[in-house]
Design an enzyme around this catalytic site. Structure first.
Site, PDB file in Angstrom:
ATOM      1  N   LEU A  10     -13.804  18.085  60.174  1.00 40.31           N
ATOM      2  CA  LEU A  10     -15.232  17.766  60.198  1.00 40.31           C
ATOM      3  C   LEU A  10     -15.452  16.423  59.526  1.00 40.31           C
ATOM      4  O   LEU A  10     -14.815  16.160  58.504  1.00 40.31           O
ATOM      5  CB  LEU A  10     -16.028  18.861  59.478  1.00 40.31           C
ATOM      6  CG  LEU A  10     -16.101  20.178  60.268  1.00 40.31           C
ATOM      7  CD1 LEU A  10     -16.676  21.286  59.410  1.00 40.31           C
ATOM      8  CD2 LEU A  10     -16.930  19.990  61.549  1.00 40.31           C
TER       9      LEU A  10
ATOM     10  N   HIS B 293     -11.322   8.166  50.115  1.00 45.60           N
ATOM     11  CA  HIS B 293     -11.818   9.528  50.381  1.00 45.60           C
ATOM     12  C   HIS B 293     -10.618  10.464  50.540  1.00 45.60           C
ATOM     13  O   HIS B 293      -9.939  10.441  51.562  1.00 45.60           O
ATOM     14  CB  HIS B 293     -12.667   9.565  51.659  1.00 45.60           C
ATOM     15  CG  HIS B 293     -13.266  10.911  51.949  1.00 45.60           C
ATOM     16  ND1 HIS B 293     -14.615  11.099  52.170  1.00 45.60           N
ATOM     17  CD2 HIS B 293     -12.721  12.144  52.060  1.00 45.60           C
ATOM     18  CE1 HIS B 293     -14.856  12.371  52.402  1.00 45.60           C
ATOM     19  NE2 HIS B 293     -13.713  13.036  52.347  1.00 45.60           N
TER      20      HIS B 293
ATOM     21  N   LYS C 177     -21.034  13.048  45.170  1.00 45.86           N
ATOM     22  CA  LYS C 177     -20.904  13.376  46.587  1.00 45.86           C
ATOM     23  C   LYS C 177     -21.995  14.337  47.027  1.00 45.86           C
ATOM     24  O   LYS C 177     -22.218  15.376  46.405  1.00 45.86           O
ATOM     25  CB  LYS C 177     -19.522  14.010  46.821  1.00 45.86           C
ATOM     26  CG  LYS C 177     -19.252  14.499  48.225  1.00 45.86           C
ATOM     27  CD  LYS C 177     -18.891  13.374  49.181  1.00 45.86           C
ATOM     28  CE  LYS C 177     -18.837  13.841  50.620  1.00 45.86           C
ATOM     29  NZ  LYS C 177     -17.510  14.085  51.128  1.00 45.86           N
TER      30      LYS C 177
ATOM     31  N   ASN D 295     -14.747  18.969  46.079  1.00 43.57           N
ATOM     32  CA  ASN D 295     -15.063  20.267  46.708  1.00 43.57           C
ATOM     33  C   ASN D 295     -13.981  21.311  46.446  1.00 43.57           C
ATOM     34  O   ASN D 295     -13.440  21.926  47.358  1.00 43.57           O
ATOM     35  CB  ASN D 295     -15.324  20.111  48.216  1.00 43.57           C
ATOM     36  CG  ASN D 295     -14.128  19.620  48.995  1.00 43.57           C
ATOM     37  OD1 ASN D 295     -13.278  18.923  48.469  1.00 43.57           O
ATOM     38  ND2 ASN D 295     -14.046  19.992  50.267  1.00 43.57           N
TER      39      ASN D 295
ATOM     40  N   ALA E 115     -11.336  23.584  58.762  1.00 47.71           N
ATOM     41  CA  ALA E 115     -11.450  22.180  59.165  1.00 47.71           C
ATOM     42  C   ALA E 115     -10.690  21.303  58.191  1.00 47.71           C
ATOM     43  O   ALA E 115     -10.843  21.456  56.976  1.00 47.71           O
ATOM     44  CB  ALA E 115     -12.915  21.778  59.195  1.00 47.71           C
TER      45      ALA E 115
ATOM     46  N   HIS F 275     -16.398   9.034  56.324  1.00 48.49           N
ATOM     47  CA  HIS F 275     -15.689   9.422  57.557  1.00 48.49           C
ATOM     48  C   HIS F 275     -16.577   9.394  58.798  1.00 48.49           C
ATOM     49  O   HIS F 275     -16.782  10.419  59.441  1.00 48.49           O
ATOM     50  CB  HIS F 275     -14.996  10.775  57.403  1.00 48.49           C
ATOM     51  CG  HIS F 275     -15.782  11.866  56.711  1.00 48.49           C
ATOM     52  ND1 HIS F 275     -17.038  12.233  57.097  1.00 48.49           N
ATOM     53  CD2 HIS F 275     -15.464  12.680  55.670  1.00 48.49           C
ATOM     54  CE1 HIS F 275     -17.461  13.212  56.335  1.00 48.49           C
ATOM     55  NE2 HIS F 275     -16.527  13.493  55.450  1.00 48.49           N
TER      56      HIS F 275
ATOM     57  N   HIS G 110      -4.746  22.076  54.370  1.00 54.36           N
ATOM     58  CA  HIS G 110      -4.990  23.519  54.393  1.00 54.36           C
ATOM     59  C   HIS G 110      -3.669  24.183  54.743  1.00 54.36           C
ATOM     60  O   HIS G 110      -2.897  23.646  55.555  1.00 54.36           O
ATOM     61  CB  HIS G 110      -6.018  23.896  55.469  1.00 54.36           C
ATOM     62  CG  HIS G 110      -7.423  23.473  55.166  1.00 54.36           C
ATOM     63  ND1 HIS G 110      -8.263  24.198  54.350  1.00 54.36           N
ATOM     64  CD2 HIS G 110      -8.128  22.389  55.551  1.00 54.36           C
ATOM     65  CE1 HIS G 110      -9.438  23.580  54.266  1.00 54.36           C
ATOM     66  NE2 HIS G 110      -9.375  22.476  54.979  1.00 54.36           N
TER      67      HIS G 110
ATOM     68  N   HIS H  60     -21.555  13.201  53.032  1.00 55.61           N
ATOM     69  CA  HIS H  60     -20.995  13.858  54.211  1.00 55.61           C
ATOM     70  C   HIS H  60     -22.147  13.876  55.210  1.00 55.61           C
ATOM     71  O   HIS H  60     -23.065  14.675  55.071  1.00 55.61           O
ATOM     72  CB  HIS H  60     -20.503  15.276  53.893  1.00 55.61           C
ATOM     73  CG  HIS H  60     -19.894  15.942  55.089  1.00 55.61           C
ATOM     74  ND1 HIS H  60     -18.543  16.148  55.231  1.00 55.61           N
ATOM     75  CD2 HIS H  60     -20.457  16.396  56.242  1.00 55.61           C
ATOM     76  CE1 HIS H  60     -18.300  16.714  56.408  1.00 55.61           C
ATOM     77  NE2 HIS H  60     -19.450  16.883  57.037  1.00 55.61           N
TER      78      HIS H  60
ATOM     79  N   HIS I  88      -8.862  14.534  49.605  1.00 54.20           N
ATOM     80  CA  HIS I  88      -8.890  15.908  49.072  1.00 54.20           C
ATOM     81  C   HIS I  88      -7.511  16.247  48.538  1.00 54.20           C
ATOM     82  O   HIS I  88      -6.530  16.198  49.280  1.00 54.20           O
ATOM     83  CB  HIS I  88      -9.257  16.914  50.172  1.00 54.20           C
ATOM     84  CG  HIS I  88     -10.607  16.661  50.760  1.00 54.20           C
ATOM     85  ND1 HIS I  88     -11.752  17.232  50.261  1.00 54.20           N
ATOM     86  CD2 HIS I  88     -10.999  15.867  51.777  1.00 54.20           C
ATOM     87  CE1 HIS I  88     -12.793  16.810  50.965  1.00 54.20           C
ATOM     88  NE2 HIS I  88     -12.369  15.980  51.895  1.00 54.20           N
TER      89      HIS I  88
ATOM     90  N   ASP J 113      -9.687  10.955  54.222  1.00 56.16           N
ATOM     91  CA  ASP J 113     -10.154  12.345  54.337  1.00 56.16           C
ATOM     92  C   ASP J 113      -8.978  13.288  54.563  1.00 56.16           C
ATOM     93  O   ASP J 113      -9.124  14.336  55.201  1.00 56.16           O
ATOM     94  CB  ASP J 113     -11.192  12.494  55.452  1.00 56.16           C
ATOM     95  CG  ASP J 113     -11.979  13.796  55.335  1.00 56.16           C
ATOM     96  OD1 ASP J 113     -11.946  14.421  54.263  1.00 56.16           O
ATOM     97  OD2 ASP J 113     -12.600  14.197  56.336  1.00 56.16           O
TER      98      ASP J 113
HETATM   99  C1  NCD Z   1     -12.597  18.701  54.293  1.00 52.08           C
HETATM  100  C2  NCD Z   1     -11.877  19.756  53.436  1.00 52.08           C
HETATM  101  O1  NCD Z   1     -11.090  20.518  53.993  1.00 52.08           O
HETATM  102  O2  NCD Z   1     -12.085  19.780  52.224  1.00 52.08           O
HETATM  103  N1  NCD Z   1     -12.442  19.034  55.678  1.00 52.08           N
HETATM  104  C3  NCD Z   1     -12.524  18.187  56.724  1.00 52.08           C
HETATM  105  O3  NCD Z   1     -12.451  18.650  57.867  1.00 52.08           O
HETATM  106  N2  NCD Z   1     -12.684  16.894  56.562  1.00 52.08           N
HETATM  107  C4  NCD Z   1     -14.020  18.622  53.885  1.00 52.08           C
HETATM  108  C5  NCD Z   1     -14.749  17.428  54.448  1.00 52.08           C
HETATM  109  O4  NCD Z   1     -14.520  16.288  54.048  1.00 52.08           O
HETATM  110  O5  NCD Z   1     -15.580  17.628  55.343  1.00 52.08           O
HETATM  111 ZN    ZN Z   2     -13.552  14.928  53.128  1.00 55.23          ZN
END
Ligand code: NCD
Ligand code: ZN
Length: 352
Positions: free
Chosen positions: A219, A13, A99, A41, A263, A174, A251, A136, A15, A247
């Site tokens: 999150l 998992h 997803k 996403n 988040a 997660h 950011h 999620h 991003h 996860d």
């Molecule tokens: C994730 C994101 O920033 O894309 N944020 C997070 O807090 N985990 C999205 C997600 O997996 O919820």
């Molecule tokens: Zn995620």
């Protein structure tokens, strides 16, 4: 134990974002992991196979040639995705799951699913073609307390999904609560869950220790200590049902340190070492390799990796900040020591 060798892990998992931000982070993951399930996403989301394959090419272009890293692509489900797209995804060796983001649950989830009734044909198709569903797992209704959203999702949505589509493979992503651990353990081998390193290492006090800490906000939100202990027990003592999914969610520093902070916790720079710390805390490495490198591949029905990695008990200090955009990226444990050091696969040996 001061040194551990194991099959090179996968991150189930992740991003990566896109463009320059993706280029800034992808090699942190490629240095550690052989493969990763790439979250769809983006803005706009990756809803079509064609987009997923184009995104995959951009990722591979950004990976340094010294790493052999395979991005495993996913589709973002919306209320309007045609089931034919699922058939196409299942037929592609590069797309491995779809997803489900409940609309409004998290970063870039506005285009997500408003109710599972709306995607019945898609879920039927996923069950038939055996394409895993990644969830999620948080209910989104305004009146549900943010700390209760995972349990509410189990009661309101997950139980229905399991009843309606008993053969659909589902990864509960997660997980953060005792409720999720117990639910996953009560289910058959069509269901498994990922656990992040940060949910194994922090509880909700860490959001507020010495003042509000936006870099511990993600999150699903971190829960109380009893839940963290349940996750640690699940990861270290229930081989097969639970596996690594970081996860890692980068950011920009300016988006985190803001009046309305995003988040997401960035852990890709030290993911395997952080998992090692968590297992060390539990004093039990018996199932470490299964959690990191075997259970996920088995659930996704993929071969195990060939290379091995080694972890040594040797501390190092995480940089205060990493490159990302003009504001930088604050990694998990910035400026602090991590007790384990990874000797990556590229410098290690092939498995026998
Ligand atoms: C994730 C994101 O920033 O894309 N944020 C997070 O807090 N985990 C999205 C997600 O997996 O919820
Ligand atoms: Zn995620």
């Amino acid at each position: 134990m001061n040194e551990i060798s194991l099959i090179q892990p996968d991150d189930w998992h992740l991003h990566l974002r896109d463009d320059g931000k993706m280029k800034a982070v992808v090699n942190d993951t490629a240095r550690q992991f052989a493969r990763a399930i790439i979250m769809p996403n983006l803005a706009p989301p990756v809803t079509r196979c064609e987009q997923a394959l184009a995104y995959r090419s951009r990722i591979l272009d950004a990976v340094q040639p010294r790493y052999s890293f395979e991005p495993l692509m996913t589709l973002y489900l919306t209320d309007n995705l045609p089931p034919a797209e699922i058939e196409q995804a299942a037929a592609s060796p590069m797309i491995h799951a779809a997803k489900l983001y409940p609309a409004g649950a998290t970063t870039n989830s506005d285009a997500g699913v408003t109710h599972i009734d709306r995607i019945d044909a898609v879920l039927e198709t996923m069950q038939r073609v055996d394409l895993p569903l990644l969830v999620h797992g948080e209910a989104t209704a305004r009146e549900i307390d943010v700390f209760d959203r995972e349990k509410a999702f189990i009661d309101q949505t997950l139980k229905t999904l399991r009843q309606r589509y008993p053969d659909l493979r589902i990864v509960f992503e997660h997980i953060t609560t005792t409720d999720a651990v117990d639910y996953v353990l009560s289910q058959n081998d069509r269901m498994a869950a990922t656990i992040t390193p940060h949910h194994l290492l922090i509880n909700r006090n860490d959001l507020f220790k010495g003042g509000i800490n936006p870099h511990h906000y993600c999150l699903p939100i971190a829960k109380r200590e009893t839940h963290r202990q349940a996750l640690l027990r699940a990861a270290t003592s229930q081989p097969g049902k639970f596996f690594a999914g970081t996860d890692s969610a980068p950011h920009s520093r300016s988006d985190k340190e803001s009046a309305c902070g995003c988040a997401g916790i960035y852990s890709a720079h030290a993911a395997i070492e952080l998992y090692a710390e968590a297992f060390d805390q539990a004093g039990n490495f018996e199932h470490f390799e299964t959690f990191m490198s075997i259970a996920g591949a088995q659930f996704y029905q993929m071969p195990l990796n060939q290379k091995k990695i080694t972890l040594q008990r040797k501390s190092w200090t995480v940089p205060e900040q990493l490159q990302f955009d003009e504001h930088g990226l604050i990694p998990f444990r910035a400026g602090q020591d991590i007790e384990w050091t990874l000797i990556p696969a590229s410098a290690g040996s092939e498995a026998a």
